[in-house]
Enzyme design. Structure first.
Site, PDB file in Angstrom:
ATOM      1  N   HIS A  30     -98.986 -28.947  56.697  1.00 29.71           N
ATOM      2  CA  HIS A  30     -98.236 -28.716  55.461  1.00 29.71           C
ATOM      3  C   HIS A  30     -98.323 -29.965  54.576  1.00 29.71           C
ATOM      4  O   HIS A  30     -98.644 -29.882  53.395  1.00 29.71           O
ATOM      5  CB  HIS A  30     -96.780 -28.377  55.774  1.00 29.71           C
ATOM      6  CG  HIS A  30     -95.857 -28.514  54.600  1.00 29.71           C
ATOM      7  ND1 HIS A  30     -95.873 -27.641  53.539  1.00 29.71           N
ATOM      8  CD2 HIS A  30     -94.907 -29.434  54.304  1.00 29.71           C
ATOM      9  CE1 HIS A  30     -94.972 -28.008  52.649  1.00 29.71           C
ATOM     10  NE2 HIS A  30     -94.364 -29.116  53.075  1.00 29.71           N
ATOM     11  N   ASP A  36    -117.258 -33.305  26.757  1.00 29.02           N
ATOM     12  CA  ASP A  36    -117.170 -32.948  28.177  1.00 29.02           C
ATOM     13  C   ASP A  36    -116.793 -34.213  28.930  1.00 29.02           C
ATOM     14  O   ASP A  36    -116.581 -35.268  28.330  1.00 29.02           O
ATOM     15  CB  ASP A  36    -118.526 -32.416  28.690  1.00 29.02           C
ATOM     16  CG  ASP A  36    -118.344 -31.527  29.925  1.00 29.02           C
ATOM     17  OD1 ASP A  36    -117.643 -31.941  30.863  1.00 29.02           O
ATOM     18  OD2 ASP A  36    -118.893 -30.401  29.950  1.00 29.02           O
ATOM     19  N   TRP A  42     -98.452 -36.057  58.775  1.00 29.68           N
ATOM     20  CA  TRP A  42     -99.460 -36.315  57.734  1.00 29.68           C
ATOM     21  C   TRP A  42     -99.766 -37.803  57.639  1.00 29.68           C
ATOM     22  O   TRP A  42    -100.775 -38.210  57.079  1.00 29.68           O
ATOM     23  CB  TRP A  42     -99.012 -35.760  56.384  1.00 29.68           C
ATOM     24  CG  TRP A  42     -98.174 -36.677  55.551  1.00 29.68           C
ATOM     25  CD1 TRP A  42     -96.823 -36.788  55.613  1.00 29.68           C
ATOM     26  CD2 TRP A  42     -98.614 -37.607  54.557  1.00 29.68           C
ATOM     27  NE1 TRP A  42     -96.387 -37.739  54.719  1.00 29.68           N
ATOM     28  CE2 TRP A  42     -97.461 -38.262  54.049  1.00 29.68           C
ATOM     29  CE3 TRP A  42     -99.861 -37.966  54.027  1.00 29.68           C
ATOM     30  CZ2 TRP A  42     -97.526 -39.246  53.058  1.00 29.68           C
ATOM     31  CZ3 TRP A  42     -99.908 -38.945  53.042  1.00 29.68           C
ATOM     32  CH2 TRP A  42     -98.758 -39.567  52.575  1.00 29.68           C
ATOM     33  N   SER A  92    -114.455 -36.974  47.252  1.00 31.36           N
ATOM     34  CA  SER A  92    -114.189 -36.142  46.080  1.00 31.36           C
ATOM     35  C   SER A  92    -113.272 -36.865  45.090  1.00 31.36           C
ATOM     36  O   SER A  92    -113.542 -36.906  43.882  1.00 31.36           O
ATOM     37  CB  SER A  92    -113.553 -34.830  46.532  1.00 31.36           C
ATOM     38  OG  SER A  92    -112.923 -34.185  45.465  1.00 31.36           O
ATOM     39  N   SER A  93    -112.197 -37.481  45.634  1.00 36.52           N
ATOM     40  CA  SER A  93    -111.251 -38.161  44.752  1.00 36.52           C
ATOM     41  C   SER A  93    -111.878 -39.356  44.055  1.00 36.52           C
ATOM     42  O   SER A  93    -111.606 -39.615  42.881  1.00 36.52           O
ATOM     43  CB  SER A  93    -110.055 -38.677  45.549  1.00 36.52           C
ATOM     44  OG  SER A  93    -109.257 -37.619  45.939  1.00 36.52           O
ATOM     45  N   HIS A 149     -98.712 -45.930  49.715  1.00 35.42           N
ATOM     46  CA  HIS A 149     -97.745 -46.068  48.647  1.00 35.42           C
ATOM     47  C   HIS A 149     -98.346 -45.847  47.262  1.00 35.42           C
ATOM     48  O   HIS A 149     -97.814 -45.063  46.492  1.00 35.42           O
ATOM     49  CB  HIS A 149     -96.897 -47.329  48.716  1.00 35.42           C
ATOM     50  CG  HIS A 149     -95.676 -47.105  47.879  1.00 35.42           C
ATOM     51  ND1 HIS A 149     -94.625 -46.354  48.310  1.00 35.42           N
ATOM     52  CD2 HIS A 149     -95.427 -47.391  46.598  1.00 35.42           C
ATOM     53  CE1 HIS A 149     -93.759 -46.209  47.333  1.00 35.42           C
ATOM     54  NE2 HIS A 149     -94.214 -46.829  46.277  1.00 35.42           N
ATOM     55  N   GLU A 171    -100.705 -44.008  46.725  1.00 38.95           N
ATOM     56  CA  GLU A 171    -100.938 -42.555  46.741  1.00 38.95           C
ATOM     57  C   GLU A 171     -99.726 -41.801  46.192  1.00 38.95           C
ATOM     58  O   GLU A 171     -99.856 -40.810  45.475  1.00 38.95           O
ATOM     59  CB  GLU A 171    -101.241 -42.117  48.182  1.00 38.95           C
ATOM     60  CG  GLU A 171    -101.222 -40.626  48.430  1.00 38.95           C
ATOM     61  CD  GLU A 171    -102.366 -39.881  47.753  1.00 38.95           C
ATOM     62  OE1 GLU A 171    -103.378 -40.534  47.431  1.00 38.95           O
ATOM     63  OE2 GLU A 171    -102.227 -38.665  47.535  1.00 38.95           O
ATOM     64  N   TYR A 174     -97.745 -42.775  43.922  1.00 35.28           N
ATOM     65  CA  TYR A 174     -97.768 -42.873  42.466  1.00 35.28           C
ATOM     66  C   TYR A 174     -98.936 -42.111  41.869  1.00 35.28           C
ATOM     67  O   TYR A 174     -98.853 -41.646  40.726  1.00 35.28           O
ATOM     68  CB  TYR A 174     -97.753 -44.336  42.036  1.00 35.28           C
ATOM     69  CG  TYR A 174     -96.411 -44.933  42.378  1.00 35.28           C
ATOM     70  CD1 TYR A 174     -95.295 -44.585  41.635  1.00 35.28           C
ATOM     71  CD2 TYR A 174     -96.242 -45.747  43.483  1.00 35.28           C
ATOM     72  CE1 TYR A 174     -94.047 -45.053  41.978  1.00 35.28           C
ATOM     73  CE2 TYR A 174     -94.995 -46.225  43.830  1.00 35.28           C
ATOM     74  CZ  TYR A 174     -93.901 -45.879  43.080  1.00 35.28           C
ATOM     75  OH  TYR A 174     -92.665 -46.317  43.430  1.00 35.28           O
ATOM     76  N   SER A 230     -94.318 -36.451  29.252  1.00 39.47           N
ATOM     77  CA  SER A 230     -94.308 -37.201  27.995  1.00 39.47           C
ATOM     78  C   SER A 230     -95.038 -36.457  26.873  1.00 39.47           C
ATOM     79  O   SER A 230     -94.884 -36.793  25.709  1.00 39.47           O
ATOM     80  CB  SER A 230     -94.958 -38.579  28.183  1.00 39.47           C
ATOM     81  OG  SER A 230     -94.301 -39.279  29.206  1.00 39.47           O
ATOM     82  N   HIS A 285     -92.131 -50.978  52.813  1.00 41.70           N
ATOM     83  CA  HIS A 285     -90.801 -50.343  52.843  1.00 41.70           C
ATOM     84  C   HIS A 285     -90.838 -49.021  53.596  1.00 41.70           C
ATOM     85  O   HIS A 285     -89.792 -48.467  53.897  1.00 41.70           O
ATOM     86  CB  HIS A 285     -90.189 -50.207  51.438  1.00 41.70           C
ATOM     87  CG  HIS A 285     -90.862 -49.210  50.548  1.00 41.70           C
ATOM     88  ND1 HIS A 285     -90.978 -49.384  49.195  1.00 41.70           N
ATOM     89  CD2 HIS A 285     -91.437 -48.010  50.800  1.00 41.70           C
ATOM     90  CE1 HIS A 285     -91.606 -48.341  48.664  1.00 41.70           C
ATOM     91  NE2 HIS A 285     -91.890 -47.505  49.616  1.00 41.70           N
ATOM     92  N   HIS A 286     -92.033 -48.532  53.888  1.00 46.09           N
ATOM     93  CA  HIS A 286     -92.127 -47.352  54.750  1.00 46.09           C
ATOM     94  C   HIS A 286     -91.997 -47.748  56.216  1.00 46.09           C
ATOM     95  O   HIS A 286     -91.999 -46.900  57.092  1.00 46.09           O
ATOM     96  CB  HIS A 286     -93.472 -46.653  54.549  1.00 46.09           C
ATOM     97  CG  HIS A 286     -93.668 -46.127  53.162  1.00 46.09           C
ATOM     98  ND1 HIS A 286     -93.254 -44.879  52.776  1.00 46.09           N
ATOM     99  CD2 HIS A 286     -94.200 -46.701  52.053  1.00 46.09           C
ATOM    100  CE1 HIS A 286     -93.544 -44.692  51.494  1.00 46.09           C
ATOM    101  NE2 HIS A 286     -94.108 -45.787  51.026  1.00 46.09           N
ATOM    102  N   THR A 298     -89.177 -47.494  36.149  1.00 45.35           N
ATOM    103  CA  THR A 298     -88.930 -46.058  36.279  1.00 45.35           C
ATOM    104  C   THR A 298     -87.740 -45.665  35.417  1.00 45.35           C
ATOM    105  O   THR A 298     -87.746 -44.627  34.744  1.00 45.35           O
ATOM    106  CB  THR A 298     -88.672 -45.677  37.747  1.00 45.35           C
ATOM    107  OG1 THR A 298     -89.693 -46.284  38.541  1.00 45.35           O
ATOM    108  CG2 THR A 298     -88.713 -44.184  37.946  1.00 45.35           C
ATOM    109  N   LYS A 305     -88.662 -45.277  31.804  1.00 46.07           N
ATOM    110  CA  LYS A 305     -89.293 -43.995  31.477  1.00 46.07           C
ATOM    111  C   LYS A 305     -88.238 -42.913  31.259  1.00 46.07           C
ATOM    112  O   LYS A 305     -88.299 -42.149  30.308  1.00 46.07           O
ATOM    113  CB  LYS A 305     -90.260 -43.582  32.587  1.00 46.07           C
ATOM    114  CG  LYS A 305     -91.370 -44.598  32.806  1.00 46.07           C
ATOM    115  CD  LYS A 305     -92.546 -44.008  33.506  1.00 46.07           C
ATOM    116  CE  LYS A 305     -93.309 -43.065  32.618  1.00 46.07           C
ATOM    117  NZ  LYS A 305     -94.126 -43.742  31.618  1.00 46.07           N
ATOM    118  N   ARG A 329     -86.369 -36.282  61.233  1.00 40.59           N
ATOM    119  CA  ARG A 329     -87.360 -35.365  60.695  1.00 40.59           C
ATOM    120  C   ARG A 329     -88.360 -34.991  61.782  1.00 40.59           C
ATOM    121  O   ARG A 329     -88.393 -35.592  62.852  1.00 40.59           O
ATOM    122  CB  ARG A 329     -88.083 -36.011  59.510  1.00 40.59           C
ATOM    123  CG  ARG A 329     -88.900 -37.222  59.878  1.00 40.59           C
ATOM    124  CD  ARG A 329     -89.346 -37.989  58.653  1.00 40.59           C
ATOM    125  NE  ARG A 329     -90.499 -37.375  58.024  1.00 40.59           N
ATOM    126  CZ  ARG A 329     -91.393 -38.051  57.280  1.00 40.59           C
ATOM    127  NH1 ARG A 329     -91.256 -39.351  57.078  1.00 40.59           N
ATOM    128  NH2 ARG A 329     -92.407 -37.431  56.729  1.00 40.59           N
TER     129      ARG A 329
END
Lengths: 536, 383
Positions: free
Chosen positions: A81, A110, A146, A174-175, A258, A260, A262, A273, A307-308, A333, A336, A455
């Site tokens: 998931h 293009d 994950w 790909s990315s 991390h 990722e 963002y 925006s 921090h993770h 943040t 924004k 979790r």
């Protein structure tokens, strides 16, 4: 069209160049609009598959006890998931939006590298085909979350982990190609007069996102390659028995992970925006500070990864550094959020479906930001870490955050893409179902987390029962409402009313100067960028 | 216009709903909020949690309040004309600086609590906590960090309760066969590590959580003030039974703890004595079944058939019916790279002898041998 210099008799048909017929159109296309469409449908398919996995999880957690699935399968569901939603749904959806919109927004014909564009899309079905096929292999698919922490994902992993590693390599390739394409397009193909500080914010956020991708996807590729070596070639990067360090895995993973996070939210900032000024009929407040805030967030994303990992046992100085750096993210943040609200302030607002999703984004993403700030406080994080509080936090930023922004973008630009309007009543029904569903699903998870529910568990103690049942009910409402979304979109494409070129009376930007639907080839000669069509 | 009026009502309802939710969130009922806990640290952590929560709530009310004000009043259906301002330098500087000041104010108490949590010295006693798939081992260490005795702490909830075949007890999934016992008002230091994958040891009421990482020794400490039973769980995904390895700690008055400690030390000596005994086959089968049920059943299952291919069947298997010494070695040393653990460090020789004997004679397995503690000792000495 006369600018196209004909040097070859065989190319006479350039003037009537349209899409190929049938399957070949989609297989061999180098057109940014076709590829954008492919990305968007692909990501929607992945969203439904990942969503079904979420519903397996929520069905099992509806009541205490083991009802539907065995713990080993439950772990495969949580893992897949997460992987499918992150790499298969959210990221490709934003690449799809980038493909459709960036060339039209900067006045380019293009993407800069159209053939590579085709390749970066067509890798994805193979990558996810491989990953999903592992579920049917002997020993099952990835079951280590994950985040695939070693040594659970190396020494103790099912055999299918090798396929998982290969799939991640493909997604990474790909990315990387996608992000190179975005950078090349934005930096080289803007219409004259479209200076960097006149670019729509969606383009800006994607430019910064593309650099983040370029910086961290190789790190992800590196870490899965180290896993591959540990599993097959006798190295011990992450194997303590061989002198390796399982914690190093987490440092490398989160150095990717991390930024990722963002990567999945910055383009969402861009979408919102664009939408809020349109429906407030007022220019975006603080354009410059928006750009600087996104850039600051991107920079900070590289120095907060641990921090993770507050509970792995870092030295005090490390804990303090990562706590302070993480708290700092709240500043840009906040800027924004304040800017979005100031854009709405004293506007002349209407609340069509894209605006509803955008407003819900601002509120619910901010709630996710608040819980993020709480998680930054290291001593408190010890209590929150790896509980449902974290699950609630990141789902608040990803579902009503990233995914609501994608849905908002689809409603907002769909008339430009297909030339037809969606049905406003259906769109509003979809919004309210999603809004209620998402909150009923994830708000109670704050409480079960604070009360102590870890979790990634298939069964839980009795005091968590009420909140889990509520959460499961919400999940099924949300899941159903996204199937309804598909119906709304198909209804719009097939039966919708004709859209005008401008579509929304408050819309600004080059894409709205094109006819609806946007022609297969647009801006074959560069448009003149007037002040009115520069950033709104 | 009518549609827009309905929308206004809708928004008001949504605002009311959000407020009610926030109110529910702030009610500090046990099941809604973090436990205050029973240590000085847990109370400071709870305070930090409440401060930051209130900070967020206040900011939320201001920010969302402004937003809803705008949504209600600045709408075209009310005939509001759009202003065209898009900058205000002073405002922008203010809302950069004010949050920064709030954050600094927040960082101060957080830092001091964190420094306290890292003060691991001056302990009264040390317990080694070792994670296994899927149970905890606790060893009481003496002043030279030598183990005096230790035991496994395994989930005690019967499988029938998972599968809804019998009613779930009050402490469903949060009960163990033997809890960790510690004295109150003493600084207890924990040394955490793992034997296989990463686990995390967490007791919410103590306000502490730390990963148990293979190859790394992490430190943690607590001083519990109230006697009682405190329950937590493993909080790092560690494989199939991650949800089934609770942490249970019983904090006791010093004299009760001392009495318990003395009994355990004596039991340890008796257990050592068992290793030179010779058992009858019936005794071996009975003890073996007990050991099997506690240690082996989650993978190899009660009927011995396992969950192939990950967890192999023992019924008629080459290991359980072939060379006995090889069988003992496998139980002692485990199979590296699989879930089969090295039980040599977890079980006594008498227990290993019993479980090997049991596996070779249960479920129709019919090896023509008897396994005694001395055989295990011989295999271990000979390897």
């Amino acid at each position: 069209m006369s600018e196209v210099v004909e040097t070859h008799a065989g190319h006479d048909d350039h003037d009537h160049h349209g899409p190929d017929k049938g399957l070949a159109r989609w297989l061999f296309t180098t057109n940014h609009k076709d590829i954008g469409t492919l990305y968007l449908w692909f990501s929607f398919a992945m969203f439904l598959i990942g969503g079904m996995m979420a519903l397996v999880i929520r069905a099992e957690l509806f009541e205490p006890g083991l009802q539907f699935v065995a713990p080993e399968f439950f772990n495969q569901m949580t893992t897949n998931h997460g992987l499918i939603m992150v790499f298969g749904a959210v990221m490709p959806a934003f690449v799809g939006l980038a493909n459709w919109l960036i060339p039209m927004m900067v006045g380019a014909p293009d993407m800069a590298l159209p053939r590579m564009n085709n390749l970066s899309f067509w890798i994805l079905p193979f990558a996810f085909g491989i990953m999903i096929s592992t579920l049917f292999m002997e020993g099952g698919g990835p079951n280590f979350g994950w985040t695939f922490y070693a040594p659970l994902s190396t020494t103790y992993a099912p055999d299918s982990v090798t396929y998982f590693i290969f799939a991640v390599h493909l997604m990474g390739a790909s990315s990387i190609m996608g992000s190179i394409n975005v950078i090349a397009t934005i930096l080289n193909m803007r219409a004259p007069g479209m200076t960097l500080m006149k670019m729509p914010l969606f383009v800006w956020t994607w430019l910064i996102t593309a650099y983040l991708l370029l910086a961290v996807m190789p790190v992800l590729a590196g870490v899965v390659t180290m896993m591959l070596f540990d599993i097959h070639f006798g190295t011990s990067f992450f194997n303590a028995a061989g002198g390796g360090d399982p914690v190093m895995f987490q440092h490398i993973f989160w150095f990717f992970g991390h930024p990722e996070v963002y990567i999945m939210i910055l383009p969402a900032f861009g979408v919102v925006s664009q939408i809020i000024p349109t429906f407030a009929r007022k220019p975006l407040f603080g354009y410059d500070s928006m750009v600087y805030a996104v850039a600051s967030i991107a920079f900070l994303s590289f120095i907060v990864w641990a921090h993770h990992m507050f509970t792995v046992g870092m030295p005090l100085a490390g804990q303090l550094f990562f706590m302070y750096a993480t708290m700092l993210i709240a500043v840009p943040t906040g800027v924004k959020v304040f800017n979005w609200i100031s854009t709405m302030w004293r506007g002349s607002m209407t609340f069509e479906t894209p605006m509803l999703f955008a407003i819900a984004f601002v509120i619910l993403f901010t709630i996710g930001g608040f819980s993020g700030l709480m998680l930054a406080i290291t001593p408190a994080d010890y209590q929150y870490h790896d509980t449902y509080f974290v699950v609630a936090h990141f789902h608040y930023v990803l579902v009503p955050g990233a995914i609501f922004s994608i849905i908002a973008a689809v409603y907002y630009w769909l008339p430009k893409w297909c030339g037809r309007m969606y049905d406003e009543t259906l769109g509003k029904i979809h919004f309210w179902l999603s809004f209620i569903g998402v909150n009923v699903t994830f708000f109670p998870q704050h409480f079960s987390g604070l009360a102590g529910m870890p979790r990634r568990i298939p069964d839980y103690a009795l005091q968590f029962a009420d909140f889990n049942m509520l959460s499961s009910i919400g999940a099924f409402i949300f899941g159903f409402s996204q199937v309804f979304f598909m119906f709304v979109v198909i209804h719009a494409i097939t039966r919708g009313k004709k859209a005008t070129d401008r579509v929304w009376d408050g819309a600004h930007g080059l894409e709205w100067t094109l006819p609806s639907p946007a022609p297969y080839h647009s801006f074959t000669h560069p448009p003149k960028v007037s002040d009115a069509e520069a950033h709104s | 216009m009518r549609v827009n009026k309905l929308n206004a009502a809708g928004w008001r309802r949504a605002a009311l709903g959000a407020l009610l939710m926030a109110a529910a969130g702030l009610a500090s009922a046990d099941e809604l909020n973090m436990p205050v806990g029973v240590t000085e640290i847990s109370r400071s952590v709870y305070d930090l949690h409440m401060i930051i929560l209130w900070v967020c709530v206040v900011i939320g009310i201001v920010v969302f309040g402004a937003m809803f004000w705008s949504i209600i009043h600045h709408r075209r259906s009310q005939g509001h004309e759009a202003a065209q301002f898009h900058e205000n330098t002073r405002l922008e500087i203010a809302w950069t600086i004010v949050p920064t000041i709030i954050l600094i104010a927040m960082a101060v108490p957080a830092t001091s609590t964190l420094i306290k949590m890292y003060d691991t010295g001056g302990e009264d006693m040390t317990v080694e906590v070792r994670g296994y798939q899927w149970k905890w081992q606790y060893k009481y260490l003496d002043e030279d960090y030598q183990s005096t005795f230790g035991f496994m702490s395994t989930l005690a909830t019967p499988q029938d309760e998972f599968y809804n075949r019998s009613a779930k007890g009050e402490h469903y999934l949060l009960e163990v066969d033997e809890p960790l016992r510690i004295p109150i008002n003493k600084k207890v230091r924990f040394l955490l590590t793992s034997e296989d994958v990463i686990h995390a040891w967490w007791v919410p009421d103590f306000g502490i959580k730390r990963d148990a990482v293979p190859g790394i020794l992490n430190e943690l400490w607590t001083i519990v003030e109230e006697p009682g039973v405190y329950r937590g769980q493993c909080t790092e995904l560690c494989g199939k039974d991650h949800g089934f390895m609770p942490v249970v700690v019983q904090a006791m008055e010093q004299e009760d703890f001392d009495a318990w400690y003395a009994t355990k030390l004596k039991e340890e000596q008796e257990r050592k004595a068992l290793e030179s005994m010779v058992f009858t086959t019936d005794e071996l089968m009975a003890r073996g079944e007990e050991v099997y049920t506690k240690n082996c059943v989650s993978c190899h299952q009660a009927n011995g058939q396992g969950v192939p291919p990950v967890f192999p069947s023992l019924v008629g298997s080459p290991v359980a019916t072939g060379d006995r010494d090889a069988h003992i070695r496998m139980v002692l040393n485990g199979v590296p790279g699989t879930s089969m653990q090295a039980f040599g460090a977890q079980l006594s020789k008498a227990e290993i002898a019993a479980v090997v004997h049991y596996e070779r004679h249960a479920w129709g397995n019919n090896a023509e041998d008897i396994t005694q503690p001395v055989d295990v000792a011989n295999v271990e000495a000979g390897q």
